[in-house]
Design an enzyme around this catalytic site. Structure first.
Site, PDB file in Angstrom:
ATOM      1  N   GLU A  40      -2.058  11.418 -14.378  1.00 19.62           N
ATOM      2  CA  GLU A  40      -2.125  12.804 -13.913  1.00 19.62           C
ATOM      3  C   GLU A  40      -0.931  13.590 -14.453  1.00 19.62           C
ATOM      4  O   GLU A  40       0.200  13.105 -14.454  1.00 19.62           O
ATOM      5  CB  GLU A  40      -2.115  12.808 -12.384  1.00 19.62           C
ATOM      6  CG  GLU A  40      -2.177  14.182 -11.740  1.00 19.62           C
ATOM      7  CD  GLU A  40      -2.182  14.106 -10.225  1.00 19.62           C
ATOM      8  OE1 GLU A  40      -2.503  15.126  -9.584  1.00 19.62           O
ATOM      9  OE2 GLU A  40      -1.869  13.031  -9.665  1.00 19.62           O
ATOM     10  N   LYS A 108      -8.952  19.333 -10.482  1.00 20.26           N
ATOM     11  CA  LYS A 108      -8.787  18.606  -9.223  1.00 20.26           C
ATOM     12  C   LYS A 108      -9.279  19.440  -8.048  1.00 20.26           C
ATOM     13  O   LYS A 108      -8.869  20.586  -7.857  1.00 20.26           O
ATOM     14  CB  LYS A 108      -7.310  18.248  -9.045  1.00 20.26           C
ATOM     15  CG  LYS A 108      -7.007  17.291  -7.913  1.00 20.26           C
ATOM     16  CD  LYS A 108      -5.524  16.894  -7.962  1.00 20.26           C
ATOM     17  CE  LYS A 108      -5.174  15.841  -6.942  1.00 20.26           C
ATOM     18  NZ  LYS A 108      -3.734  15.465  -7.033  1.00 20.26           N
ATOM     19  N   CYS A 142      -6.333  11.540  -8.873  1.00 22.56           N
ATOM     20  CA  CYS A 142      -5.434  11.108  -7.806  1.00 22.56           C
ATOM     21  C   CYS A 142      -6.052  11.220  -6.402  1.00 22.56           C
ATOM     22  O   CYS A 142      -6.911  10.433  -6.037  1.00 22.56           O
ATOM     23  CB  CYS A 142      -4.119  11.885  -7.900  1.00 22.56           C
ATOM     24  SG  CYS A 142      -2.741  11.134  -6.985  1.00 22.56           S
TER      25      CYS A 142
END
Length: 258
Positions: A40, A108, A142
């Site tokens: 990430e 995300k 994540c």
């Protein structure tokens, strides 16, 4: 298909990280990997605070152009995290670059903590499902993987592999050690979880990157502090075998849940 996982602290600069990506792409390609996954915010560093907006780039920006050149030169796809500038907003994003130059971006959707919510807009779209030589690859970043619904939705859409660039920090080791294997097992898919190591300001990353099979067992796993390039092979037949033993998707009572 062989997949390469790059666990790294990065170099501290965009140009240095692109050089690192090129070097590791060469290593991965030489070992037969078809996909290289980096962490990430690999391009810039994760805990960069007010520099986030200044370092953000578009998917057709100079860094992505260089990544496309690397992918073409070494004949493999790349997946790495970066701050994306798009439509007046900045997203915590992952860029998937194929060897033919095709680019796909995932933004995300589950932002973690005040730091991310300060600097990033929440991704507005469902995670993509991409085709890589017949392998169906879903993308998350994540914190996204900590929501079972996110992984299950990709599995039900046909994903064989969920690729997860991450920046997991202490004290959340349990995510890498327990949550990620559970996500793979409960949906009968492969999960590639690729973390950072080292420290940035007040954050210390816990490594433990892994490619976990549909049986919940890691095919490869890094330690909590070392830089590593790991290569593991995905056997799609393992998915069918596991789902015969643990038919969660087939037995799920969808009529009872919204």
């Amino acid at each position: 298909m062989k997949v390469a996982l790059l666990q790294t602290a990065g170099t501290g600069s965009v140009s240095g990280n692109l050089d690192l990506l090129e070097a590791k792409a060469a290593e991965a390609s030489a070992q037969g990997a078809r996909l290289l996954i980096a962490p990430e915010m690999f391009l810039t560093g994760y805990n960069i605070g007010d520099r986030t907006e200044a370092l953000a780039e578009a998917v057709d920006g100079p860094s992505a152009d260089r990544a496309a050149e690397i992918a073409a030169r070494f004949g493999l796809a790349l997946l790495y995290g970066f701050p994306e500038a798009a439509g007046g907003a900045v997203y915590n994003a992952a860029l998937f670059v194929e060897r033919d130059g095709t680019r796909s971006v995932y933004r995300k959707t589950h932002l973690f903590g005040a730091g991310e919510r300060t600097h990033f807009a929440r991704g507005p779209e469902r995670p993509p499902l991409l085709d890589l030589d017949g392998l169906k690859v879903g993308l998350l970043i994540c914190y996204d993987v900590e929501f079972p619904e996110a992984v299950r939705a990709l599995a039900e859409a046909g994903a064989d592999l969920v690729a997860v660039p991450t920046a997991l920090m202490a004290p959340y080791d349990i995510v890498a050690e327990t949550v990620v294997p559970t996500r793979a097992y409960e949906s009968g898919i492969f999960v590639a979880y690729v973390n950072r190591v080292g420290s940035e300001s007040d954050l210390t990353y816990v490594g433990r990157s892994a490619l976990v099979g549909p049986d919940g067992i890691a095919l490869c796993r890094a330690d909590d502090r070392s830089e590593a390039l790991m290569i593991a092979e995905i056997d799609r037949q393992a998915i069918a075998r596991l789902r015969e033993i643990n038919p969660y998707l087939a037995d799920l009572r969808r009529d009872l849940y919204s």
